[in-house]
Design a protein around this motif. Sequence first.
Motif: not given
Length: 108
Positions: A29-38, A46-62
């Motif tokens: 959860h800390l890594d995910a929060l870090y990704f969201c803040v960044i 670029g140290d945390f990048v979504p690797q799954t298709s669902a993660g990439m789609k959510f990151a795009y929406f986010y």
Amino acid sequence: MRLQISVLVSIAWLLLGMAVLAPIEDWSHLDALYFCVITLSTVGLGDFVPQTSAGMKFAYFYCMVRDIPVFQAHACLGTVLFGACAFCNPASTLNARHCAQVGLGLIA
């Protein structure tokens, strides 16, 4: 009051991103929060990048929707710091007319 609501919406947006990305990407959860803040701050190290298709789609929406709470919080902070702006002053009749013309019922 609007500043507190904007800050709460921004914090909720961070927590939503954390809650969705942590299980999808198998991050803590800390890594995910870090990704969201960044991501919200548009630094994007670029140290945390979504690797799954669902993660990439959510990151795009986010990323696409992030501007709503971020810009609202910045606008409210500007109102608090520089309240002299006619468009930022909620008591201004110019503000009410301007917001009605551009269709922003949010600020009144």
